[in-house]
Design an enzyme around this catalytic site. Sequence first.
Site, PDB file in Angstrom:
ATOM      1  N   ASN A 152       0.807  -1.223   0.000  1.00 61.41           N
ATOM      2  CA  ASN A 152       0.000   0.000   0.000  1.00 61.41           C
ATOM      3  C   ASN A 152       0.839   1.272   0.000  1.00 61.41           C
ATOM      4  OD1 ASN A 152       0.872   0.083   2.677  1.00 61.41           O
ATOM      5  ND2 ASN A 152      -1.099  -0.575   3.513  1.00 61.41           N
ATOM      6  N   ARG A 290       2.062   6.239  12.417  1.00 55.31           N
ATOM      7  CA  ARG A 290       1.402   5.679  13.591  1.00 55.31           C
ATOM      8  C   ARG A 290       1.112   6.804  14.573  1.00 55.31           C
ATOM      9  NH1 ARG A 290       0.421   2.296  10.691  1.00 55.31           N
ATOM     10  NH2 ARG A 290       0.698   0.031  10.844  1.00 55.31           N
ATOM     11  N   GLN A 319      -6.592   2.312  18.120  1.00 53.85           N
ATOM     12  CA  GLN A 319      -7.485   2.215  16.961  1.00 53.85           C
ATOM     13  C   GLN A 319      -8.441   1.038  17.165  1.00 53.85           C
ATOM     14  OE1 GLN A 319      -4.805   4.186  13.419  1.00 53.85           O
ATOM     15  NE2 GLN A 319      -5.311   2.050  13.259  1.00 53.85           N
ATOM     16  N   HIS A 338      -8.510   5.291   9.761  1.00 54.41           N
ATOM     17  CA  HIS A 338      -7.306   4.738   9.125  1.00 54.41           C
ATOM     18  C   HIS A 338      -7.664   4.117   7.767  1.00 54.41           C
ATOM     19  CE1 HIS A 338      -3.310   2.355   9.880  1.00 54.41           C
ATOM     20  NE2 HIS A 338      -3.324   2.996   8.738  1.00 54.41           N
TER      21      HIS A 338
END
Length: 384
Positions: A152, A290, A319, A338
């Site tokens: 990604n 992060r 998260q 996210h």
Amino acid sequence: MAMRQAAKATIRACSSSSSSGYFARRQFNASSGDSKKIVGVFYKANEYATKNPNFLGCVENALGIRDWLESQGHQYIVTDDKEGPDCELEKHIPDLHVLISTPFHPAYVTAERIKKAKNLKLLLTAGIGSDHIDLQAAAAAGLTVAEVTGSNVVSVAEDELMRILILMRNFVPGYNQVVKGEWNVAGIAYRAYDLEGKTIGTVGAGRIGKLLLQRLKPFGCNLLYHDRLQMAPELEKETGAKFVEDLNEMLPKCDVIVINMPLTEKTRGMFNKELIGKLKKGVLIVNNARGAIMERQAVVDAVESGHIGGYSGDVWDPQPAPKDHPWRYMPNQAMTPHTSGTTIDAQLRYAAGTKDMLERYFKGEDFPTENYIVKDGELAPQYR
């Protein structure tokens, strides 16, 4: 139809991948005849699950590998329920062999869970970033931890470029005006700037950082980067970026800072009150790396005072972010859930990469070297 065929072709292509070399950590030598219990932890898509046949990264579509795994005689359990002593994941910890998770809805693999997981041999991240795993405990237990490196990077780099522009042009307040039926040009224009001529610094210049620098070059920015390794001269020339060995020297020069480093014990809370205080007043910060790299309240205080002129990212700690997370309510923020690394294109790549590694695991074969986070009790260099 074309996209559906492409997705199937991608998955089929992984099935033919192979590699030589065997290794044995916690008996990491499963044969194709062994039945394994594999648990996947993903987010629920609900009504969106059927809206795109390539939406593979959710509970309902389970990376598109259910039929394949079950045809091989394996048990595949998928859930989004991952927190607390009575959650669905906890029920399967004692006897699962493989745990698959994503950075977008992470299953936090603690030392306690690793101790309970007597059959666990392999931890896979469908995507990039394995800091939801206690890597030291995993290494000590002889587990293998791997991710789909590179799956990604384009998605995240493009998203970072978008966020830089959103902050620089003060986009979010303008959008909110339209939604509310307002029209106040001054309310946006007083803090909107061109990107050209600004100094942009990336903290970390790995795969994502390099792609971001390449995409920023046409904007005519002054590009800086800090990393433990300097780029090859030809790549520096291609990006036009200048290496700054001392992070404390680079940061005060930047109009925009982009975080592109992994979360480790060294980087956790790195951007604290003291470090933020050294930054240029009005600096813009983009963090798709992060959330825990930033000290939560230090960011809030600096945004509210105007020392940080704008903050954007899609990573939080923890998260999913709770409803009372203070970053939700900061001024001049452009936060999202996210999502940067889970575009449909990225999902096709990390689903295919996960299948490839599972197939290699069943055959007792090595993974691509760059995918390893923990192998043979050793952490990858970027996590040390």
